[in-house]
Design a protein around this motif. Structure first.
Motif, PDB file in Angstrom:
ATOM      1  N   SER A   1     -35.934  23.075 116.101  1.00  0.00           N
ATOM      2  CA  SER A   1     -36.079  23.755 117.402  1.00  0.00           C
ATOM      3  C   SER A   1     -36.597  22.745 118.407  1.00  0.00           C
ATOM      4  CB  SER A   1     -37.029  24.951 117.282  1.00  0.00           C
ATOM      5  OG  SER A   1     -38.332  24.522 116.864  1.00  0.00           O
ATOM      6  N   ARG A   2     -36.684  23.163 119.617  1.00  0.00           N
ATOM      7  CA  ARG A   2     -37.194  22.295 120.667  1.00  0.00           C
ATOM      8  C   ARG A   2     -38.648  21.912 120.377  1.00  0.00           C
ATOM      9  NH1 ARG A   2     -34.942  25.240 126.211  1.00  0.00           N
ATOM     10  NH2 ARG A   2     -32.683  24.972 125.722  1.00  0.00           N
ATOM     11  N   GLY A   3     -38.992  20.690 120.690  1.00  0.00           N
ATOM     12  CA  GLY A   3     -40.357  20.218 120.464  1.00  0.00           C
ATOM     13  C   GLY A   3     -40.575  19.583 119.116  1.00  0.00           C
ATOM     14  N   HIS A   4     -39.600  19.707 118.195  1.00  0.00           N
ATOM     15  CA  HIS A   4     -39.691  19.082 116.871  1.00  0.00           C
ATOM     16  C   HIS A   4     -38.944  17.752 116.898  1.00  0.00           C
ATOM     17  CE1 HIS A   4     -40.760  23.221 115.825  1.00  0.00           C
ATOM     18  NE2 HIS A   4     -41.320  22.709 114.721  1.00  0.00           N
ATOM     19  N   THR A   5     -39.612  16.696 116.423  1.00  0.00           N
ATOM     20  CA  THR A   5     -38.994  15.368 116.405  1.00  0.00           C
ATOM     21  C   THR A   5     -38.529  14.955 115.013  1.00  0.00           C
ATOM     22  OG1 THR A   5     -41.178  14.371 116.078  1.00  0.00           O
ATOM     23  CG2 THR A   5     -40.391  14.611 118.358  1.00  0.00           C
ATOM     24  N   ASP A   6     -39.031  15.592 113.977  1.00  0.00           N
ATOM     25  CA  ASP A   6     -38.652  15.255 112.606  1.00  0.00           C
ATOM     26  C   ASP A   6     -37.457  16.088 112.178  1.00  0.00           C
ATOM     27  OD1 ASP A   6     -42.127  14.969 111.577  1.00  0.00           O
ATOM     28  OD2 ASP A   6     -40.744  13.446 112.416  1.00  0.00           O
ATOM     29  N   PRO A   7     -36.374  15.438 111.773  1.00  0.00           N
ATOM     30  CA  PRO A   7     -35.179  16.206 111.398  1.00  0.00           C
ATOM     31  C   PRO A   7     -35.365  16.913 110.058  1.00  0.00           C
ATOM     32  CG  PRO A   7     -34.859  13.879 110.962  1.00  0.00           C
ATOM     33  CD  PRO A   7     -36.182  14.003 111.652  1.00  0.00           C
ATOM     34  N   VAL A   8     -34.551  17.927 109.855  1.00  0.00           N
ATOM     35  CA  VAL A   8     -34.562  18.683 108.594  1.00  0.00           C
ATOM     36  C   VAL A   8     -33.124  18.840 108.126  1.00  0.00           C
ATOM     37  CG1 VAL A   8     -36.691  19.915 109.183  1.00  0.00           C
ATOM     38  CG2 VAL A   8     -34.468  20.914 109.773  1.00  0.00           C
ATOM     39  N   MET A   9     -32.986  19.247 106.882  1.00  0.00           N
ATOM     40  CA  MET A   9     -31.702  19.655 106.329  1.00  0.00           C
ATOM     41  C   MET A   9     -31.896  20.994 105.633  1.00  0.00           C
ATOM     42  SD  MET A   9     -31.462  17.059 103.035  1.00  0.00           S
ATOM     43  CE  MET A   9     -30.057  17.908 102.333  1.00  0.00           C
ATOM     44  N   VAL A  10     -30.822  21.720 105.471  1.00  0.00           N
ATOM     45  CA  VAL A  10     -30.914  23.079 104.945  1.00  0.00           C
ATOM     46  C   VAL A  10     -30.030  23.202 103.709  1.00  0.00           C
ATOM     47  CG1 VAL A  10     -30.505  25.526 105.410  1.00  0.00           C
ATOM     48  CG2 VAL A  10     -31.430  24.044 107.209  1.00  0.00           C
ATOM     49  N   ILE A  11     -30.632  23.771 102.650  1.00  0.00           N
ATOM     50  CA  ILE A  11     -29.894  24.130 101.439  1.00  0.00           C
ATOM     51  C   ILE A  11     -29.801  25.647 101.424  1.00  0.00           C
ATOM     52  CG2 ILE A  11     -29.769  23.949  98.933  1.00  0.00           C
ATOM     53  CD1 ILE A  11     -29.677  21.285 100.370  1.00  0.00           C
ATOM     54  N   SER A  12     -28.606  26.201 101.363  1.00  0.00           N
ATOM     55  CA  SER A  12     -28.456  27.662 101.527  1.00  0.00           C
ATOM     56  C   SER A  12     -27.493  28.236 100.509  1.00  0.00           C
ATOM     57  CB  SER A  12     -27.966  27.969 102.941  1.00  0.00           C
ATOM     58  OG  SER A  12     -26.704  27.360 103.166  1.00  0.00           O
ATOM     59  N   ARG A  13     -27.661  29.564 100.315  1.00  0.00           N
ATOM     60  CA  ARG A  13     -26.746  30.352  99.481  1.00  0.00           C
ATOM     61  C   ARG A  13     -26.477  31.676 100.192  1.00  0.00           C
ATOM     62  NH1 ARG A  13     -25.106  29.586  94.416  1.00  0.00           N
ATOM     63  NH2 ARG A  13     -25.823  27.664  93.358  1.00  0.00           N
ATOM     64  N   GLY A  14     -25.248  32.175 100.101  1.00  0.00           N
ATOM     65  CA  GLY A  14     -24.912  33.450 100.699  1.00  0.00           C
ATOM     66  C   GLY A  14     -25.376  34.622  99.845  1.00  0.00           C
ATOM     67  N   LEU A  15     -25.671  35.738 100.514  1.00  0.00           N
ATOM     68  CA  LEU A  15     -26.101  36.953  99.826  1.00  0.00           C
ATOM     69  C   LEU A  15     -24.984  37.983  99.947  1.00  0.00           C
ATOM     70  CD1 LEU A  15     -29.783  37.148 101.154  1.00  0.00           C
ATOM     71  CD2 LEU A  15     -29.000  36.321  98.938  1.00  0.00           C
ATOM     72  N   TYR A  16     -24.586  38.511  98.824  1.00  0.00           N
ATOM     73  CA  TYR A  16     -23.505  39.501  98.781  1.00  0.00           C
ATOM     74  C   TYR A  16     -23.911  40.637  97.878  1.00  0.00           C
ATOM     75  CZ  TYR A  16     -21.011  35.450 100.572  1.00  0.00           C
ATOM     76  OH  TYR A  16     -20.650  34.373 101.301  1.00  0.00           O
ATOM     77  N   ASP A  17     -23.496  41.847  98.276  1.00  0.00           N
ATOM     78  CA  ASP A  17     -23.831  43.004  97.435  1.00  0.00           C
ATOM     79  C   ASP A  17     -22.827  43.130  96.314  1.00  0.00           C
ATOM     80  OD1 ASP A  17     -21.549  43.947  98.590  1.00  0.00           O
ATOM     81  OD2 ASP A  17     -22.546  45.389  99.923  1.00  0.00           O
ATOM     82  N   SER A  18     -22.931  44.207  95.574  1.00  0.00           N
ATOM     83  CA  SER A  18     -22.052  44.411  94.407  1.00  0.00           C
ATOM     84  C   SER A  18     -20.592  44.548  94.805  1.00  0.00           C
ATOM     85  CB  SER A  18     -22.500  45.654  93.626  1.00  0.00           C
ATOM     86  OG  SER A  18     -22.469  46.797  94.456  1.00  0.00           O
ATOM     87  N   SER A  19     -20.346  44.881  96.071  1.00  0.00           N
ATOM     88  CA  SER A  19     -18.948  45.004  96.537  1.00  0.00           C
ATOM     89  C   SER A  19     -18.483  43.741  97.236  1.00  0.00           C
ATOM     90  CB  SER A  19     -18.839  46.198  97.505  1.00  0.00           C
ATOM     91  OG  SER A  19     -19.238  47.407  96.880  1.00  0.00           O
ATOM     92  N   ASP A  20     -19.253  42.641  97.068  1.00  0.00           N
ATOM     93  CA  ASP A  20     -18.931  41.363  97.676  1.00  0.00           C
ATOM     94  C   ASP A  20     -18.903  41.427  99.197  1.00  0.00           C
ATOM     95  OD1 ASP A  20     -16.615  40.361  95.072  1.00  0.00           O
ATOM     96  OD2 ASP A  20     -18.784  39.997  95.287  1.00  0.00           O
ATOM     97  N   ILE A  21     -19.713  42.300  99.754  1.00  0.00           N
ATOM     98  CA  ILE A  21     -19.836  42.364 101.216  1.00  0.00           C
ATOM     99  C   ILE A  21     -20.991  41.481 101.628  1.00  0.00           C
ATOM    100  CG2 ILE A  21     -20.317  43.885 103.197  1.00  0.00           C
ATOM    101  CD1 ILE A  21     -19.050  46.154 101.576  1.00  0.00           C
ATOM    102  N   PHE A  22     -20.761  40.657 102.628  1.00  0.00           N
ATOM    103  CA  PHE A  22     -21.750  39.682 103.093  1.00  0.00           C
ATOM    104  C   PHE A  22     -22.984  40.393 103.623  1.00  0.00           C
ATOM    105  CE2 PHE A  22     -23.304  36.939 106.619  1.00  0.00           C
ATOM    106  CZ  PHE A  22     -23.763  35.882 105.839  1.00  0.00           C
ATOM    107  N   GLN A  23     -24.147  39.999 103.102  1.00  0.00           N
ATOM    108  CA  GLN A  23     -25.414  40.625 103.479  1.00  0.00           C
ATOM    109  C   GLN A  23     -26.384  39.633 104.110  1.00  0.00           C
ATOM    110  OE1 GLN A  23     -26.003  43.876 103.292  1.00  0.00           O
ATOM    111  NE2 GLN A  23     -23.942  44.237 102.440  1.00  0.00           N
ATOM    112  N   GLY A  24     -25.999  38.407 104.263  1.00  0.00           N
ATOM    113  CA  GLY A  24     -26.883  37.430 104.893  1.00  0.00           C
ATOM    114  C   GLY A  24     -26.957  36.135 104.110  1.00  0.00           C
TER     115      GLY A  24
END
Length: 614
Positions: free
Chosen positions: A161-184
């Motif tokens: 975000s603004r004001g941060h000088t140190d970079p970051v990286m993101v490791i992510s996984r998708g969340l899906y319900d039992s019907s394979d609908i995207f939940q976040g």
């Protein structure tokens, strides 16, 4: 300038030889220089190859270690994401499970935070103080929203975000319900600087660099950590990512404004990352240049030394050729005589024959120690098959072939009967030239007699003339081997004279020796010619009765007792009776080897001796 006729003629006479010698000298110098240059080039190439190979191996090893360490840390973070997302009811009702996000975000020092983003891209955890952040524009959210898969995703470096000088990286996984609908999305925010410091232990010196690069070419971070702007790319990856993916492993030379780098890399397909490890070649190139200079200097010195040596040698050869020219005629005249004399000296002959390649006797020299088979006129200039016995002629022809064809000296021994007496001879051949062979014959009759006498003395008892213990053991082992092979039993008789010591004490050792001689004579008369009788020690004798069983051996022992019990007539009119104790052992019933058979027979003999005493 006009030369005198004599000088011109001398120059014309020697020119061909001198020109040829100097031509060879020039060719030799050229060949020497070529060999030195080839050696210089080969060693320089080998040294450079060895140094480059060491750098390549070091880079490959460091890249592999860096990759394994990086992968282990990323896997640990991914396991955290899997563990949280797989918790029961986390997708349906995540609010009660926010404690899991708090707990696991504190376990990893490289992890700044764990994010939970709903299907609309709004940040659900952690809560923002002012407003709910919209992260739907982030690359990791878009990938999971569009791909409909829960596979892990690694983002490019970014500023959170603004004001941060140190970079970051993101490791992510998708969340899906039992019907394979995207939940976040559930994501881990990684502090690149802290993460880089955790990997910095593998970089060992200032000449090394290590970069973690996204598959699209953007540099995520360097090890050890150095400040850099987000969005910097590695051209080597960027240029290839637009065309085709890099192989899983590779190496090469990277040209940079600060200098050339030799690198190796490893690819992590799951994480869409490349691990590059490189080493600056400045120091290495300096070492190669120094080695090249020193080796070139040594090669030049070697070349100059060899050229001087070749020129000196050429001059000496020229002088030697002039001297040898004066000796050619005399050497040719003496060569054949010299070879013959050398052959005679080496042979030290008693009887000497010269035989040509066809087997004809050319001449001979008769020594006093070897008699001739016939007079000189009967064998000179005749073929050896006409003058020698068949076996001796064939053996001599074989020596002739070996000596003239292979250039090897040959020798052999043979036996002849001359004037009713047995003689032994040794013949030795050596080549005089390509067509003639020298044969030297030596009479070795006396030596053979001495050898046979020594052999007999070593294996027989000097008093009784019977085989001694050594020969007895040899024949006993032969009997065991033959019996085992042909399944034929045999027996061993062990004999001891009773009260023999009293004979020596009463009548003297001369009578004792005479008694032993007579006992040995009666033992020989009592056995077959195929059997073996031996004196083992003192008054102990043994007999090997071949091809016999116990009953047959018992009959021999009874016959022997009877013969030995007859009165003996000794010196000074002494008349004496003596008995013997006999033990029997049969192979294989009583023993499988010589020691077992002798022990069994010896025990039987002592048992017989005690029975006689009672």
């Amino acid at each position: 300038m006009v030369f005198p006729v004599s000088i011109r003629s001398i120059f014309t006479f020697h020119c061909p030889n001198n020109c040829k010698l100097w031509l060879y000298t020039i060719l030799l110098i050229a060949a020497t220089l070529l060999v030195i240059y080839h050696n210089y080039h080969s060693q320089l190439t080998a040294y450079s190859s060895q140094v480059n190979q060491q750098i390549a191996q070091r880079n490959q090893l460091l890249a592999l270690m860096q990759t394994q360490l990086l992968e282990s840390k990323l896997e640990a973070i991914d396991q955290t994401l899997k563990l949280i997302s797989s918790h029961p009811d986390f997708i349906k009702n995540p609010a009660p499970h926010t404690y899991l996000l708090e707990k696991y975000s504190q376990n990893n020092p490289e992890m700044l935070a764990l994010l939970h983003i709903n299907a609309d891209g709004l940040l659900r955890y952690p809560k923002h103080q002012r407003r709910q952040l919209d992260l739907s524009g982030r690359d990791y959210f878009k990938v999971h929203q569009s791909s409909k898969t829960d596979s892990v995703f690694t983002s490019k470096p970014m500023l959170p975000s603004r004001g941060h000088t140190d970079p970051v990286m993101v490791i992510s996984r998708g969340l899906y319900d039992s019907s394979d609908i995207f939940q976040g999305v559930i994501a881990a925010v990684i502090d690149i600087k802290t993460f880089s410091q955790a990997l910095s232990g593998i970089s060992v010196n200032a000449q090394l660099f290590s970069s973690i690069v996204h598959e699209e070419g953007e540099i995520i971070f360097r090890v050890p950590f150095r400040n850099f702007k987000v969005g910097q790319t590695l051209d080597y990856v960027k240029e290839r990512s637009d065309k085709d993916k890099l192989p899983l492993t590779g190496e090469g030379i990277y040209q940079h404004s600060s200098g050339n780098y030799q690198f190796a890399y490893q690819t992590l397909p799951k994480w869409r990352l490349h691990v590059f490890v490189g080493e600056k070649r400045t120091v290495v190139d300096e070492l190669i240049s120094i080695y090249q200079f020193l080796h070139l200097r040594n090669s030049i010195l070697t070349a100059l030394t060899l050229i001087l040596l070749i020129l000196t040698t050429a001059w000496l050869i020229r002088r030697r050729l002039e001297i040898n020219q004066q000796l050619v005629e005399s050497k040719a005249a003496l060569q054949q005589s010299y070879q013959r004399n050398q052959a005679i000296i080496k042979a030290i002959p008693d009887l000497l024959f010269t035989i040509d390649r066809n087997g004809k006797i050319i001449d001979f020299e008769h020594g006093d120690g070897v008699p001739l088979l016939m007079s000189e006129q009967d064998f000179i200039h005749k073929h050896i098959s006409e003058t020698l016995p068949d076996f001796l002629a064939q053996r001599t022809l074989l020596a002739l072939q070996k000596t003239l064809n292979n250039g090897e000296s040959d020798y052999f021994e043979y036996e002849l009967t001359l004037s009713g007496k047995q003689h032994f001879f040794m013949a030795r051949s050596s080549a005089i030239n390509q067509d003639r062979m020298l044969v030297v014959v030596i009479d070795i009759t006396e030596r053979k007699k001495s050898e046979n006498a020594l052999q007999w003395q070593a294996t027989h008892d000097s008093l009784t003339q019977l085989p001694n213990r050594m020969l007895f053991y040899d024949r006993l082992n032969q009997a065991i081997t033959e019996s085992a092979r042909y399944k034929q039993p045999f027996c061993l008789l062990y004999i001891d004279l009773n009260d023999f010591k009293l004979v020596n004490d009463t009548y003297g050792h001369l009578n004792g020796d005479m008694l032993l001689i007579l006992v040995a004579q009666r033992i020989r008369e009592s056995i077959r010619q195929s059997d073996t009788a031996a004196r083992l020690a003192g008054d102990e004798f043994a007999i090997i009765v071949n091809h016999s069983n116990f009953e047959e051996a018992l009959q021999v022992s009874e016959k022997l007792r009877e013969h030995l019990s007859v009165v003996y007539k000794l010196n000074d009119g002494v008349m004496l009776n003596i008995s013997a104790s006999i033990g029997i052992a049969c192979y294989p019933h009583d023993g499988k080897d010589a020691d077992e058979l002798i022990l069994h027979a010896d025990n039987g003999m002592y048992h017989d001796k005690r029975s006689t005493a009672c």
